[in-house]
Design a protein around this motif. Sequence first.
Motif, PDB file in Angstrom:
ATOM      1  N   ASP A   1      14.635  10.897  -4.849  1.00 41.14           N
ATOM      2  CA  ASP A   1      14.242  10.491  -3.501  1.00 41.14           C
ATOM      3  C   ASP A   1      14.614   9.027  -3.273  1.00 41.14           C
ATOM      4  OD1 ASP A   1      12.943  13.021  -2.687  1.00 41.14           O
ATOM      5  OD2 ASP A   1      11.545  12.541  -4.315  1.00 41.14           O
ATOM      6  N   ARG A   2      13.828   8.339  -2.480  1.00 42.91           N
ATOM      7  CA  ARG A   2      14.102   6.937  -2.144  1.00 42.91           C
ATOM      8  C   ARG A   2      12.836   6.109  -2.333  1.00 42.91           C
ATOM      9  NH1 ARG A   2      15.696   8.416   3.811  1.00 42.91           N
ATOM     10  NH2 ARG A   2      15.748   6.195   4.235  1.00 42.91           N
ATOM     11  N   TRP A   3      13.022   4.832  -2.637  1.00 43.35           N
ATOM     12  CA  TRP A   3      11.931   3.852  -2.626  1.00 43.35           C
ATOM     13  C   TRP A   3      12.098   3.101  -1.324  1.00 43.35           C
ATOM     14  CZ3 TRP A   3       7.794   2.855  -5.756  1.00 43.35           C
ATOM     15  CH2 TRP A   3       7.072   1.693  -5.470  1.00 43.35           C
TER      16      TRP A   3
ATOM     17  N   VAL B   1       0.883  -1.163   0.000  1.00 44.80           N
ATOM     18  CA  VAL B   1       0.000   0.000   0.000  1.00 44.80           C
ATOM     19  C   VAL B   1       0.922   1.214   0.000  1.00 44.80           C
ATOM     20  CG1 VAL B   1      -1.694   1.325   1.314  1.00 44.80           C
ATOM     21  CG2 VAL B   1      -1.845  -1.172   1.255  1.00 44.80           C
ATOM     22  N   THR B   2       0.698   2.142  -0.923  1.00 40.69           N
ATOM     23  CA  THR B   2       1.541   3.329  -1.022  1.00 40.69           C
ATOM     24  C   THR B   2       1.023   4.412  -0.099  1.00 40.69           C
ATOM     25  OG1 THR B   2       2.144   2.812  -3.293  1.00 40.69           O
ATOM     26  CG2 THR B   2       2.457   5.086  -2.573  1.00 40.69           C
ATOM     27  N   LEU B   3       1.935   4.993   0.664  1.00 43.49           N
ATOM     28  CA  LEU B   3       1.616   6.091   1.565  1.00 43.49           C
ATOM     29  C   LEU B   3       2.489   7.271   1.156  1.00 43.49           C
ATOM     30  CD1 LEU B   3       0.099   7.004   4.111  1.00 43.49           C
ATOM     31  CD2 LEU B   3       2.015   6.138   5.443  1.00 43.49           C
ATOM     32  N   TYR B   4       1.868   8.359   0.709  1.00 41.02           N
ATOM     33  CA  TYR B   4       2.611   9.541   0.287  1.00 41.02           C
ATOM     34  C   TYR B   4       2.953  10.383   1.505  1.00 41.02           C
ATOM     35  CZ  TYR B   4       1.191   8.028  -4.286  1.00 41.02           C
ATOM     36  OH  TYR B   4       1.004   7.280  -5.412  1.00 41.02           O
ATOM     37  N   VAL B   5       4.239  10.706   1.646  1.00 36.72           N
ATOM     38  CA  VAL B   5       4.725  11.407   2.830  1.00 36.72           C
ATOM     39  C   VAL B   5       5.499  12.658   2.430  1.00 36.72           C
ATOM     40  CG1 VAL B   5       4.828   9.253   4.166  1.00 36.72           C
ATOM     41  CG2 VAL B   5       6.869  10.039   2.961  1.00 36.72           C
ATOM     42  N   ASP B   6       5.565  13.610   3.336  1.00 35.10           N
ATOM     43  CA  ASP B   6       6.352  14.823   3.105  1.00 35.10           C
ATOM     44  C   ASP B   6       7.818  14.599   3.443  1.00 35.10           C
ATOM     45  OD1 ASP B   6       4.175  16.420   2.267  1.00 35.10           O
ATOM     46  OD2 ASP B   6       3.607  16.767   4.353  1.00 35.10           O
ATOM     47  N   ASP B   7       8.097  13.795   4.460  1.00 34.77           N
ATOM     48  CA  ASP B   7       9.454  13.563   4.944  1.00 34.77           C
ATOM     49  C   ASP B   7       9.663  12.053   5.097  1.00 34.77           C
ATOM     50  OD1 ASP B   7      11.679  13.116   6.711  1.00 34.77           O
ATOM     51  OD2 ASP B   7      11.502  15.180   7.420  1.00 34.77           O
ATOM     52  N   GLN B   8      10.408  11.473   4.163  1.00 37.04           N
ATOM     53  CA  GLN B   8      10.573  10.020   4.167  1.00 37.04           C
ATOM     54  C   GLN B   8      11.270   9.520   5.433  1.00 37.04           C
ATOM     55  OE1 GLN B   8      12.277   9.727   0.092  1.00 37.04           O
ATOM     56  NE2 GLN B   8      10.752   8.096  -0.173  1.00 37.04           N
ATOM     57  N   GLN B   9      12.293  10.212   5.906  1.00 34.63           N
ATOM     58  CA  GLN B   9      12.997   9.734   7.088  1.00 34.63           C
ATOM     59  C   GLN B   9      12.114   9.808   8.322  1.00 34.63           C
ATOM     60  OE1 GLN B   9      15.985   8.072   6.931  1.00 34.63           O
ATOM     61  NE2 GLN B   9      15.241   7.470   8.962  1.00 34.63           N
ATOM     62  N   ARG B  10      11.331  10.875   8.448  1.00 38.38           N
ATOM     63  CA  ARG B  10      10.398  10.980   9.568  1.00 38.38           C
ATOM     64  C   ARG B  10       9.405   9.813   9.528  1.00 38.38           C
ATOM     65  NH1 ARG B  10       7.557  16.452   9.714  1.00 38.38           N
ATOM     66  NH2 ARG B  10       6.513  15.636   7.881  1.00 38.38           N
ATOM     67  N   ALA B  11       8.934   9.471   8.322  1.00 44.14           N
ATOM     68  CA  ALA B  11       8.003   8.343   8.171  1.00 44.14           C
ATOM     69  C   ALA B  11       8.679   7.024   8.550  1.00 44.14           C
ATOM     70  CB  ALA B  11       7.468   8.288   6.747  1.00 44.14           C
TER      71      ALA B  11
ATOM     72  N   ALA C   1       5.915  12.690  -1.490  1.00 44.67           N
ATOM     73  CA  ALA C   1       4.865  13.368  -2.250  1.00 44.67           C
ATOM     74  C   ALA C   1       5.452  14.564  -2.982  1.00 44.67           C
ATOM     75  CB  ALA C   1       3.750  13.822  -1.314  1.00 44.67           C
ATOM     76  N   ALA C   2       5.073  14.741  -4.229  1.00 47.28           N
ATOM     77  CA  ALA C   2       5.503  15.914  -4.993  1.00 47.28           C
ATOM     78  C   ALA C   2       4.735  17.133  -4.484  1.00 47.28           C
ATOM     79  CB  ALA C   2       5.238  15.703  -6.480  1.00 47.28           C
ATOM     80  N   PRO C   3       5.352  18.310  -4.510  1.00 51.45           N
ATOM     81  CA  PRO C   3       4.704  19.512  -3.979  1.00 51.45           C
ATOM     82  C   PRO C   3       3.364  19.838  -4.635  1.00 51.45           C
ATOM     83  CG  PRO C   3       7.012  19.955  -4.483  1.00 51.45           C
ATOM     84  CD  PRO C   3       6.701  18.582  -4.992  1.00 51.45           C
ATOM     85  N   ASP C   4       3.192  19.473  -5.902  1.00 58.31           N
ATOM     86  CA  ASP C   4       1.950  19.827  -6.598  1.00 58.31           C
ATOM     87  C   ASP C   4       0.877  18.749  -6.489  1.00 58.31           C
ATOM     88  OD1 ASP C   4       3.504  18.107  -8.159  1.00 58.31           O
ATOM     89  OD2 ASP C   4       2.818  18.966 -10.053  1.00 58.31           O
ATOM     90  N   TRP C   5       1.132  17.659  -5.751  1.00 54.81           N
ATOM     91  CA  TRP C   5       0.116  16.616  -5.571  1.00 54.81           C
ATOM     92  C   TRP C   5      -0.908  17.085  -4.553  1.00 54.81           C
ATOM     93  CZ3 TRP C   5       3.339  11.482  -5.083  1.00 54.81           C
ATOM     94  CH2 TRP C   5       3.966  11.236  -6.295  1.00 54.81           C
TER      95      TRP C   5
END
Length: 122
Positions: A39-41, A8-18, A58-62
């Motif tokens: 970025d990172r997968w 399941v894909t979860l779009y995040v602003d900060d991958q490391q925080r997630a 997440a891209a800024p325009d999403w």
Amino acid sequence: MALTVSQVTLYVDDQQRAVDFWTGKLDFTVTTDMPYGDDRWIEVEPPGGGTRLVLIKAAPDWPAPVKGMPHYVLFEADDIVRTCEELVARGVEFVQQPQHQPWGWSAVFKDDEGHQFHLGQR
């Protein structure tokens, strides 16, 4: 035919925080962490295996997810009350404490990105 959900894909602003939230507070394991464009997968898996969460930047325009509404991702626990107590002790915020509903037990927790998730009882 036997189908399962693998990711399941979860779009995040900060991958490391997630990553820190899912591994540090929910004991998920990072199964994949590799470059993905700029970025990172990143894939994290719950203890004992199962459906992986893909933590995508997440891209800024999403469009942002609907704030204040839980995602329709349901996590399950054998003992929801005990699990909620353990997660609160680890710093997980619950926006709805365990409640017995006509269909069973339900709670809602929030990750450090502000996403909300359902927690049910098996």
